[in-house]
Design a protein around this motif. Structure first.
Motif, PDB file in Angstrom:
ATOM      1  N   ILE A   7       0.834  -1.206   0.000  1.00 49.82           N
ATOM      2  CA  ILE A   7       0.000   0.000   0.000  1.00 49.82           C
ATOM      3  C   ILE A   7       0.871   1.260   0.000  1.00 49.82           C
ATOM      4  CG2 ILE A   7      -1.653   1.322   1.385  1.00 49.82           C
ATOM      5  CD1 ILE A   7      -2.651  -1.456   2.437  1.00 49.82           C
ATOM      6  N   TRP A   8       1.973   1.193   0.711  1.00 50.61           N
ATOM      7  CA  TRP A   8       2.832   2.384   0.796  1.00 50.61           C
ATOM      8  C   TRP A   8       3.667   2.591  -0.477  1.00 50.61           C
ATOM      9  CZ3 TRP A   8       0.198   2.098   5.101  1.00 50.61           C
ATOM     10  CH2 TRP A   8       0.139   3.195   5.942  1.00 50.61           C
ATOM     11  N   ASP A  35       1.391   4.018  -6.166  1.00 50.30           N
ATOM     12  CA  ASP A  35       0.915   5.389  -6.360  1.00 50.30           C
ATOM     13  C   ASP A  35      -0.550   5.418  -6.751  1.00 50.30           C
ATOM     14  OD1 ASP A  35       3.240   6.745  -5.803  1.00 50.30           O
ATOM     15  OD2 ASP A  35       4.009   6.556  -7.840  1.00 50.30           O
ATOM     16  N   GLU A  89      -5.183   6.484   0.176  1.00 45.95           N
ATOM     17  CA  GLU A  89      -4.770   7.540   1.102  1.00 45.95           C
ATOM     18  C   GLU A  89      -5.501   7.411   2.445  1.00 45.95           C
ATOM     19  OE1 GLU A  89      -2.217   9.372   0.057  1.00 45.95           O
ATOM     20  OE2 GLU A  89      -2.114  10.146   2.098  1.00 45.95           O
ATOM     21  N   ARG A 102      -3.762   4.799   4.390  1.00 45.28           N
ATOM     22  CA  ARG A 102      -2.472   5.304   4.901  1.00 45.28           C
ATOM     23  C   ARG A 102      -2.702   6.235   6.094  1.00 45.28           C
ATOM     24  NH1 ARG A 102      -0.438   7.051  -0.821  1.00 45.28           N
ATOM     25  NH2 ARG A 102       0.278   5.087  -1.712  1.00 45.28           N
ATOM     26  N   GLU A 151      -2.175  16.104  -0.696  1.00 47.41           N
ATOM     27  CA  GLU A 151      -2.779  15.666  -1.961  1.00 47.41           C
ATOM     28  C   GLU A 151      -2.982  16.871  -2.886  1.00 47.41           C
ATOM     29  OE1 GLU A 151      -6.060  13.035  -1.233  1.00 47.41           O
ATOM     30  OE2 GLU A 151      -6.602  13.015  -3.353  1.00 47.41           O
ATOM     31  N   ARG A 153       0.269  17.789  -4.395  1.00 45.12           N
ATOM     32  CA  ARG A 153       0.627  16.870  -5.487  1.00 45.12           C
ATOM     33  C   ARG A 153      -0.123  17.252  -6.769  1.00 45.12           C
ATOM     34  NH1 ARG A 153       1.115  12.943  -1.187  1.00 45.12           N
ATOM     35  NH2 ARG A 153      -0.995  12.131  -1.384  1.00 45.12           N
ATOM     36  N   ARG A 172       6.271  11.533   0.186  1.00 46.42           N
ATOM     37  CA  ARG A 172       5.561  11.047  -1.000  1.00 46.42           C
ATOM     38  C   ARG A 172       5.354  12.179  -2.002  1.00 46.42           C
ATOM     39  NH1 ARG A 172       3.196   6.442  -1.804  1.00 46.42           N
ATOM     40  NH2 ARG A 172       3.446   5.847   0.365  1.00 46.42           N
TER      41      ARG A 172
END
Lengths: 546, 363
Positions: free
Chosen positions: A161-162, A165, A265, A268, B286, B289, B318
């Motif tokens: 999961i990490w 993308d 997300e 996470r 998000e 991004r 990320r």
């Protein structure tokens, strides 16, 4: 008051309590079944027309990572990945997480898919055991392989999961089969509620004896083994009545670990799967509810009956007992961990209905029923209650149980009809009767054992015991290299004696773990503890044989 | 006894109730199963003949559907309809036109229009699907009156207008799809809105400019998503409202707005209006991004330099990788890490992106 009088009064009161309890519980089950039927009616109507858009030309389908934890799956992994690569979905990534296999799983993948290592340190903090390397396939852009130290299924899932993308992820077992259009169907709610949809569950069905070609189920057949057929009946009732009913009531608190799609997300945000729980899928969804409600954020969780994943279930009573005890322990653990939510209006329907339903119906229900089987005959014997009372208890539990089973079967017949033949329906109906004469009572013993194991702190996972699927020639295939057409089977039959205890006395289907219990992937449900997981736990040091 | 004993009559009554429930459920289940199987068998028995007959006529110059249809039994007609629907979804050109003739010969359009008037919702959806497959136009007023109940019906109505090349398909279809502020689009609706505006989203931008304040957040996101995937809007298309949305309270809307602006970077006026540096420090990762994607798609040097700076200062690992991935191979390649640099996170992210791109350039 003499001791005898007190004893008789105790028996009588207990008997009355058990009967009253079951009347209430059954009313609840009936209510949820009715809700499930209404929901199913709507779903069937919706499925009666097919929109004209073409999934492969529309630009809106979100990317999905299919995360596949794999431990010692050298015999099936290449075919499993091949099968997943053919699933109909335009933007998918297959993330295979090799969880410290010792049987050459990674080598097989390397040979088959020309893996090339990503020669750099991972720049994220991963909530998992150390990742040794990440590989990308030179042949398939959508294949990612993660090689990590052994850490258990939750740990492997977290790594996947990490490292993806993709906006959504789907956690499945390496040996399960998704319907070819399953992902296209299950993704629908994420498009309709782009801001709020965080998790969607699909249906899990029993695959034993089904025929497979090119990684897809081509012929659905009911296994001749009674125990398997009983589970097929349970799965039908649980998914077509239980989960659908709870979903309609906005009280879905379990999405099977074998087939659920989640917003990456969101998962996470809550730290991924917990590794110290026996039922990581149940725990995950309850934590998801808690997280969004605590943050006062709009969110949705949905269940769709049409997308199906097929899985193999235990074929022996011993294995099934272990599985169900583990699920039971996981349910107790999750309910205990989240006890502050139970009955708490702050958590809406989850707090005031779904969790109490699990507590009183799924957790305490079998215990109290089991108590009834002991107390009520005693009370009749000593004259504390009369025979008609005993008969009434029997009607309320067993008789009503048959009715609920047939209710679930009715849902199957009037909806997506994977069992087409009336003789199969008749057999399932008969199984619905048999289920309530012996099997049901046996499950109350299993529940009590599960409870004792919970208090003893048993945290075992187990090794797989699979017999494999039919390969289209009518012959059952067990798993070894080059023998299975498409899937399944993880290991040859393993008896208790064969089970090797790991360093922590703990086993799970993918490994000898070296970290504390990340445990199970079970699935509690509205009715039966079901999971797609036919993995069996085995902890010979702690468990008696059946 | 503490409680009165249970009477035999009570047990009998309870048994009767439960038994009745069982018998009713069991009988209906089994009967339904048998009836459905008989229907399946009947249909399977004629499937090949119907298919061959249909395919044979579909490829001939004069299919003479009337003679063929007159000879069909009730079961064969049912199978014909099922197969016709399937073929209509996958054929084009002359063959499709002949199949549409078959649909008309079977009387499907009249039946569908009748259902549209007085059928239940799912029947209306089936009727709209048939009419769309057969490209049978329906009166605009009729559509407006029927396709209001929910997003599914509205999407099906809009699709019918689009597929039948209605001269006002775009405004009426858009009106059907987003006219109800208290709704969201179905997948079908999303795709239909996209098809209606694929070539030029200007009318959608015009409409959304004034209407978006009334819409639910999910609908705003859906419309922004459609705009992102459509072609480039006209020179005078209103974009200021989208720019304003980059400052919305909801991060999901801010992110969708940034992505919707991504294809419009060719306008210098837009690039000057958007405060890219401010967007790069959005509190939501998000959204940042999405902004990085927007800047990369703009692709001009100032945008890339802003992106490069943002990649350097990004605190979310990320998001940092995301920014560097988008910078990789552009005119403004991110500064290479140097050993011993004080920013280890940046160096790690840079190496990771480079290694991934070397192994799988499309990743």
């Amino acid at each position: 008051m003499s001791a005898r009088t007190t004893f008789l009064a105790f028996l009588e009161v207990t008997g009355v309590f058990v009967l009253g309890y079951y009347l209430l519980i059954n009313f609840n089950y009936l209510f949820i079944h009715a809700m499930g039927l209404l929901e199913l009616r709507d779903e069937v109507r919706e499925a009666s027309w097919e929109p004209l858009y073409e999934p492969f030309t529309t630009p809106f389908l979100p990317g999905i990572a299919i995360v596949v934890p794999a431990y010692n799956e050298a015999g099936v992994i290449v075919e499993s990945v091949k099968s997943l690569l053919t699933v109909n979905y335009p933007d998918k990534e297959i993330v295979v997480v090799n969880d410290g296999s010792s049987d050459g799983t990674l080598d097989r993948l390397q040979q088959a898919y020309t893996l090339e290592p990503v020669d750099a340190e991972i720049p994220f903090d991963l909530p998992s055991e150390r990742v040794r390397n990440v590989y990308r396939s030179a042949d398939y852009d959508d294949l990612l392989v993660v090689d990590k130290e052994n850490g258990g299924k939750s740990d492997a899932l977290n790594a996947g999961i990490w490292l993806t993308d993709q906006e959504l992820f789907c956690a499945i077992d390496a040996d399960s089969i998704i319907d070819r259009d399953g992902l296209l169907e299950i993704v629908r709610p994420f498009l309709e509620y782009p801001r709020t949809m965080v998790a969607v569950g699909g249906t899990v069905r029993v695959a034993n004896e089904c025929e497979i070609e090119h990684g897809q189920i081509v012929d659905v057949d009911l296994d001749r083994k009674r125990l398997v057929a009983l589970q097929a009946m349970e799965y039908l009732r649980a998914f077509y009545s239980g989960r659908l009913g709870l979903s309609r009531l906005k009280g879905l608190i379990l999405i099977s670990g074998a087939f659920g799609v989640f917003r990456t997300e969101a998962i996470r945000e809550i730290g991924g799967y917990r590794e110290d729980t026996i039922t990581e899928d149940f725990d995950l969804l309850v934590r998801l509810h808690r997280h969004f409600i605590n943050d006062d954020r709009d969110y949705r969780v949905d269940f769709l009956p049409q997308p199906v994943i097929w899985t193999e279930v235990p074929e022996t009573r011993r294995v099934l007992s272990r599985q169900r005890r583990r699920w039971y322990r996981g349910m107790v653990e999750t309910l205990w961990t989240n006890r502050d939510m139970i009955g708490n209006p702050r958590y809406g329907r989850i707090g005031v209905y779904a969790l109490p339903f699990f507590l009183f119906g799924e957790m305490l229900g079998p215990l109290i029923e089991g108590l009834g089987y002991l107390i009520i005959p005693l009370a009749v014997f000593f004259g504390a209650i009369n025979w008609p009372f005993f008969a009434l208890f029997f009607v309320v539990t067993t008789g009503f149980g048959v009715f609920l089973s047939w209710f679930g079967l009715f849902s199957e017949v009037t909806s997506f009809r994977r069992y087409e033949q009336p003789r199969e329906i008749l057999r399932l109906m008969w199984d619905g009767v048999l289920e309530n004469f012996g099997y049901r009572q046996w499950k109350t013993i299993v529940a009590w054992r599960g409870l004792f194991e919970y208090f003893r702190g048993v945290q075992s996972w187990g090794m797989m015991e699979r017999s494999g699927f039919s390969d289209g020639t009518g012959e059952t295939v067990t798993t070894t290299e080059d023998r299975t057409p498409a899937v399944v089977a993880m290991a040859d039959k393993i008896d208790d004696d064969d089970i090797i205890e790991s360093t922590d006395g703990f086993h799970y289907p993918f490994s000898d773990r070296t970290t504390p219990p990340a445990t199970d992937r079970s699935a509690a449900d509205g009715f039966v503890w079901q999971n797609t997981d036919d993995a069996v736990e085995a902890d010979p040091s702690k468990e008696d044989s059946e | 006894m503490v409680v009165p004993p249970v009477s035999t009559e009570l047990v009998l009554w309870a048994s009767v109730v439960v038994l009745t429930l069982m018998v009713v459920a069991g009988f209906i289940t089994l009967a339904e199963s048998i009836v459905r199987l008989i229907n399946d068998r009947r249909q399977e028995a004629v499937q090949s003949d119907v298919r061959f007959g249909m395919l044979e006529r579909m490829t001939s110059v004069d299919p003479d559907w009337e003679t063929w249809v007159d000879g069909l039994s009730a079961v064969e007609r049912t199978v014909t309809r099922t197969q016709l629907e399937s073929y209509l979804r996958s054929t084009r050109g002359a063959e499709r036109e002949r199949l549409q003739e078959l649909g008309r010969t079977l009387g499907i359009p009249a039946e569908a229009k009748q259902t549209l008037r007085d059928g239940k919702r799912h029947k209306q959806l089936q009727a709209l699907t048939w009419l769309t497959l057969l490209e049978e136009p329906v009166d605009e007023e009729r559509l407006r009156s029927v396709c209001t109940a929910d997003s599914g019906l509205r999407a099906a109505g809009a699709r019918l207008l689009y597929e039948t090349d209605h001269p006002d398909a775009r405004p009426i279809g858009t009106d059907l799809l987003v006219g109800d502020s208290d709704t969201t689009l179905s997948v079908y609706g999303l795709d239909t809105l996209y098809l209606l505006h694929r070539d030029d989203p200007t009318p959608l931008l015009e409409r959304a400019k004034t209407a978006h304040t009334e819409w639910r957040p999910s609908l705003v996101i859906q419309v922004l998503t459609v705009i992102r995937h459509c072609g480039i809007a006209g020179r005078d298309a209103p974009l200021a409202w989208i720019v304003e949305l980059t400052d919305h309270d909801l991060p999901t809307i801010r992110a969708a707005a940034a992505l919707a602006l991504a294809p419009e970077g060719w306008r210098s006026s837009l690039r000057e209006t958007v405060d890219a540096e401010a967007l790069c420090v959005d509190p939501d990762a998000e959204t940042r991004r999405a902004v990085y994607t927007m800047l990369a798609e703009w692709g001009d040097r100032p945008a890339l330099e802003t992106l490069s700076e943002a990649a350097r200062s990004e605190t979310d690992q990320r998001s940092q990788v995301h920014a560097l991935e988008r910078l990789y191979g552009t005119a403004v390649s991110p500064p290479r890490p140097t050993d011993g640099t004080d920013d280890e996170d940046y160096d790690r992210a840079w190496r990771w992106v480079r290694a991934n791109k070397e192994v799988a350039p499309s990743s």
